[in-house]
Design a protein around this motif. Structure first.
Motif, PDB file in Angstrom:
ATOM      1  N   ASP A 352      32.960  63.469  88.645  1.00  0.00           N
ATOM      2  CA  ASP A 352      34.170  64.160  88.197  1.00  0.00           C
ATOM      3  C   ASP A 352      35.222  63.173  87.707  1.00  0.00           C
ATOM      4  OD1 ASP A 352      32.989  66.541  88.912  1.00  0.00           O
ATOM      5  OD2 ASP A 352      33.947  66.631  90.886  1.00  0.00           O
ATOM      6  N   SER A 353      35.307  62.026  88.356  1.00  0.00           N
ATOM      7  CA  SER A 353      36.333  61.038  87.989  1.00  0.00           C
ATOM      8  C   SER A 353      36.031  60.394  86.647  1.00  0.00           C
ATOM      9  CB  SER A 353      36.434  59.950  89.067  1.00  0.00           C
ATOM     10  OG  SER A 353      36.798  60.518  90.306  1.00  0.00           O
ATOM     11  N   GLU A 355      34.971  61.662  83.910  1.00  0.00           N
ATOM     12  CA  GLU A 355      35.414  62.422  82.744  1.00  0.00           C
ATOM     13  C   GLU A 355      36.838  62.025  82.356  1.00  0.00           C
ATOM     14  OE1 GLU A 355      33.531  64.382  80.952  1.00  0.00           O
ATOM     15  OE2 GLU A 355      31.856  63.951  82.304  1.00  0.00           O
ATOM     16  N   GLU A 356      37.695  61.925  83.351  1.00  0.00           N
ATOM     17  CA  GLU A 356      39.083  61.541  83.076  1.00  0.00           C
ATOM     18  C   GLU A 356      39.167  60.096  82.609  1.00  0.00           C
ATOM     19  OE1 GLU A 356      43.377  61.202  85.419  1.00  0.00           O
ATOM     20  OE2 GLU A 356      41.638  62.098  86.422  1.00  0.00           O
ATOM     21  N   PHE A 359      37.973  59.541  78.940  1.00  0.00           N
ATOM     22  CA  PHE A 359      38.946  60.021  77.947  1.00  0.00           C
ATOM     23  C   PHE A 359      40.044  58.980  77.709  1.00  0.00           C
ATOM     24  CE2 PHE A 359      42.905  62.278  76.944  1.00  0.00           C
ATOM     25  CZ  PHE A 359      42.529  62.928  75.772  1.00  0.00           C
ATOM     26  N   ASP A 360      40.497  58.361  78.783  1.00  0.00           N
ATOM     27  CA  ASP A 360      41.562  57.359  78.645  1.00  0.00           C
ATOM     28  C   ASP A 360      41.044  56.058  78.026  1.00  0.00           C
ATOM     29  OD1 ASP A 360      43.412  59.076  79.772  1.00  0.00           O
ATOM     30  OD2 ASP A 360      43.075  58.337  81.816  1.00  0.00           O
ATOM     31  N   ARG A 388      40.957  57.515  94.284  1.00  0.00           N
ATOM     32  CA  ARG A 388      41.060  57.597  92.821  1.00  0.00           C
ATOM     33  C   ARG A 388      42.033  56.537  92.312  1.00  0.00           C
ATOM     34  NH1 ARG A 388      44.805  59.716  89.603  1.00  0.00           N
ATOM     35  NH2 ARG A 388      44.218  60.384  87.481  1.00  0.00           N
ATOM     36  N   LEU A 392      41.191  53.672  89.593  1.00  0.00           N
ATOM     37  CA  LEU A 392      41.994  53.671  88.374  1.00  0.00           C
ATOM     38  C   LEU A 392      42.718  52.337  88.204  1.00  0.00           C
ATOM     39  CD1 LEU A 392      43.087  55.262  85.962  1.00  0.00           C
ATOM     40  CD2 LEU A 392      44.922  56.113  87.450  1.00  0.00           C
TER      41      LEU A 392
END
Length: 502
Positions: A352-353, A355-356, A359-360, A388, A392
Motif C-alpha cells: 500500500d505504501s 503506491e504513494e 507517485f511522488d 511510514r 518516507l
C-alpha cells in the motif's frame, strides 16, 4: 574485617596483651628485687638469681638458713660451755657477725633478758618473746616491736646451774619491707605503662583504619562542594567504611557522568539553537528579499508577481515543515510522543505504501522496487504512521542526494529469526566513511556548508532513528562513494498475536 570485629579484637587485646606482658616482665623486675634483698642482708647462696629461675629464689628462706647456720655454731659452743652466753666478748663477736644481715641476738635466763643487741629494747621485747620450750618447727617467728617487724630464731638450753636459758637471733625485716614496697610500686608503674602503651598502639591502629578513610571522605565531599569531580576515592578494605568509600566513589562517578551529560546537553542545545537559527534565517531572508522586491515594484509584470508569490509560499512552507519536524523530533527525543502499536502485516503494508511513494518519485525520475525475502505472512507490532515516516524520510534522503539521471531505490525485506530487516538501498552518490557515522545526528548534513539547495531540515534520519528505537529496533547504514547508500533497520516480529517488543 568488619569494624565491629576489629573493635572486639582491640578490646580483648587491651585486656589480654597487658596481662601477658606483665607476666613476662615480672621475672625481670623480681630478679632486681631479690638482688636488692640479697645485697641488703648480705645473703650468699648457690645459684645467683640472674643465673637461675628467679621464682625458685626465696630471700627469707636464704636469710633463715644463714641464721640457722650461725645458730648451729652457737649450739655447738653451748654444748662445750653452757655459760658461754654470759661471756660479753663472745656475744659482741656474734653481734658483729649478725650486723651484716641486719640481725642481732637476745639472751634470756630464767625469763629475764641478760643481753640484747643495740637495736632491740629489752623492755619492748620481753613480753613478745616466745616462752622457753616453744616449738617453732624450724620456722622464723615474727615479732612486732614498736613499728618494726622483727623475725626471730630461738634455741633453748640450760646453763651450768640448771637455769633455763634461750638465745634468739633477731632480724630486722624493715629493709625487706621497704624493698618489697618499692618492688610493688615499680611493678604497678610498669603495668600502668604497659597498659598505656598497648592501649595507645591499639587505639592508633583502630583509629587509623577508621579515621583515615573518614578524613578522605571529608576531603572528597569538600572537593565535590567546590565543583571538582576529577578525583578518586580509594579504599583497600572491605569493612563498613570501605563499603562507604566505594559507594561514595560510585556516587562521584555517577555525578560526574551526570554533569558531563548535562554539559553535553547544553552544548547540544546551543548547537540546536544555532542550527535552527541558520535553517530559519535562510528562507526568512529569501522571503524578506522577495517582499521587498514586490514593494519596490521589481515584480512589474503578472508573471514576475506570480513567481515572487510562489517563491514566498514555498519558503514559508519550508519553514512550516522545519517547525513540524523540529516539534516531532523534540517529542521523540523526550519520549513524550506516544506510539500507537498494532499488528501489521508487513507485505500488505509495504504494497500500500509503494503506491504513494511511486507517485511522488516519478517527478524526480527515480524508480522504486520491493524485494521480499520473507514468508507470505509475517507480522510486526508497529505504529503505522510513524513507520511510514521512517520509510518516507529515508527515501526522501536518498532522492535528495541522487546524482544519477535514472535513480533507483530498492526496498528489501529479509527474515532474521526474531526480526524483520528492512534495507533501503539507492544508487546515489554515496557517503564518505568520515561522515557516515554522523548521518543520524540531528541537523547533520553531508554538505559541511549546510547548503539548503538540496532541501531538507537535517532532521529526517534523526527522526527515523528515534522512531526505530521506540519500536525496540536498531538502525544503521552502509555506503560506497559513487555507488550508493543502504540504510538498514530491524523490527521484531509479532508471533501468534503477541508482540516481541520489550
Amino acid at each position: 574485617m568488619s569494624i565491629k570485629f576489629r573493635l572486639i579484637v582491640s578490646y580483648m587485646a587491651m585486656l589480654i596483651v597487658p596481662i601477658i606482658l606483665s607476666l613476662l616482665v615480672l621475672p625481670v623486675v623480681a630478679s632486681f628485687y631479690v638482688k636488692s634483698i640479697d645485697e641488703a642482708y648480705d645473703i650468699k647462696y648457690n645459684g645467683h638469681p640472674f643465673q637461675s629461675n628467679v621464682f625458685k629464689s626465696n630471700p627469707l628462706k636464704d636469710l633463715f638458713d644463714k641464721n640457722s647456720l650461725i645458730l648451729m655454731d652457737i649450739e655447738k659452743d653451748i654444748e662445750v660451755n653452757p655459760n658461754i652466753l654470759e661471756n660479753k666478748n663472745y656475744l659482741s663477736k656474734l653481734d658483729s657477725k649478725l650486723k651484716l644481715t641486719h640481725s642481732g641476738i637476745v639472751v634470756r635466763k630464767n625469763g629475764s633478758i641478760t643481753y640484747s643487741t643495740e637495736f632491740i629494747n629489752k623492755s619492748d621485747i620481753k613480753k613478745s618473746l616466745p616462752e622457753f620450750g616453744f616449738n617453732q618447727e624450724e620456722r622464723m617467728h615474727p615479732n612486732l616491736l614498736l613499728n618494726y617487724l622483727v623475725l626471730s630464731k630461738q634455741y633453748d638450753f640450760y646453763f651450768q646451774d640448771k637455769s633455763s636459758g634461750s638465745i634468739f637471733i633477731m632480724t630486722d625485716a624493715g629493709a625487706m619491707l621497704t624493698i618489697t614496697k618499692r618492688f610493688l610500686l615499680v611493678y604497678i608503674a610498669i603495668i600502668i605503662l604497659i597498659m598505656i602503651l598497648v592501649n595507645s598502639i591499639l587505639t592508633y591502629w583502630v583509629s587509623k583504619k577508621i579515621a583515615k578513610p573518614i578524613i578522605a571522605l571529608k576531603k572528597a565531599s569538600t572537593k565535590i562542594k567546590e565543583g571538582n569531580l576529577d578525583f578518586e576515592v580509594k579504599s583497600n578494605t572491605n569493612d563498613e567504611i570501605g563499603q562507604l568509600c566505594k559507594e561514595f566513589e560510585d556516587m562521584r562517578r555517577r555525578l560526574k557522568e551526570s554533569v558531563e551529560v548535562q554539559l553535553q546537553y547544553e552544548n547540544n542545545k546551543r548547537e540546536l539553537i544555532s542550527n535552527i537559527s541558520h535553517d530559519l534565517k535562510t528562507p526568512v531572508t529569501a522571503i524578506k528579499g522577495y517582499v521587498e522586491g514586490i514593494k519596490d515594484g521589481v515584480a512589474d509584470t503578472p508573471e514576475k508577481m506570480e513567481k515572487y508569490i510562489n517563491t514566498i509560499y514555498k519558503k514559508a512552507s519550508d519553514i512550516d515543515k522545519l517547525i513540524d519536524e523540529l516539534f516531532l523530533f523534540s517529542k521523540l527525543d523526550l519520549n513524550k510522543l506516544p506510539f500507537d502499536f498494532e499488528e501489521v502485516d508487513i507485505k500488505s503494508y509495504l504494497d500500500d505504501s509503494m503506491e504513494e511513494l511511486k507517485f511522488d518519485l516519478e517527478k524526480n525520475s527515480v524508480e522504486i522496487h520491493l524485494i521480499y525475502e520473507i514468508e507470505d505472512k509475517i507480522s510486526i507490532m508497529a505504529d503505522r504512521e510513524k513507520l511510514r515516516r521512517v520509510i518516507l524520510n529515508i527515501v526522501q534522503n536518498s532522492v535528495k542526494y541522487m546524482d544519477k539521471e535514472s535513480g533507483e531505490i530498492l526496498i528489501t525485506l529479509k527474515d532474521f529469526g526474531d526480526f524483520v530487516q528492512f534495507e533501503i538501498k539507492d544508487n546515489g552518490r554515496g557517503i564518505s566513511k568520515e561522515t557516515l557515522p554522523f548521518i543520524f545526528d540531528r541537523f547533520y548534513r553531508a554538505d559541511p556548508s549546510r547548503n539548503s539547495q538540496t532541501g531538507g531540515s537535517g532532521l529526517g534520519l534523526a527522526i527515523a532513528k528515534r522512531i526505530i528505537i521506540g519500536h525496540g529496533g536498531k538502525i544503521w547504514s552502509e555506503s560506497t562513494v559513487g555507488l550508493g547508500t543502504s540504510i538498514f533497520f530491524i523490527i521484531k516480529k509479532c508471533i501468534s498475536g503477541r508482540s516481541m517488543i520489550k
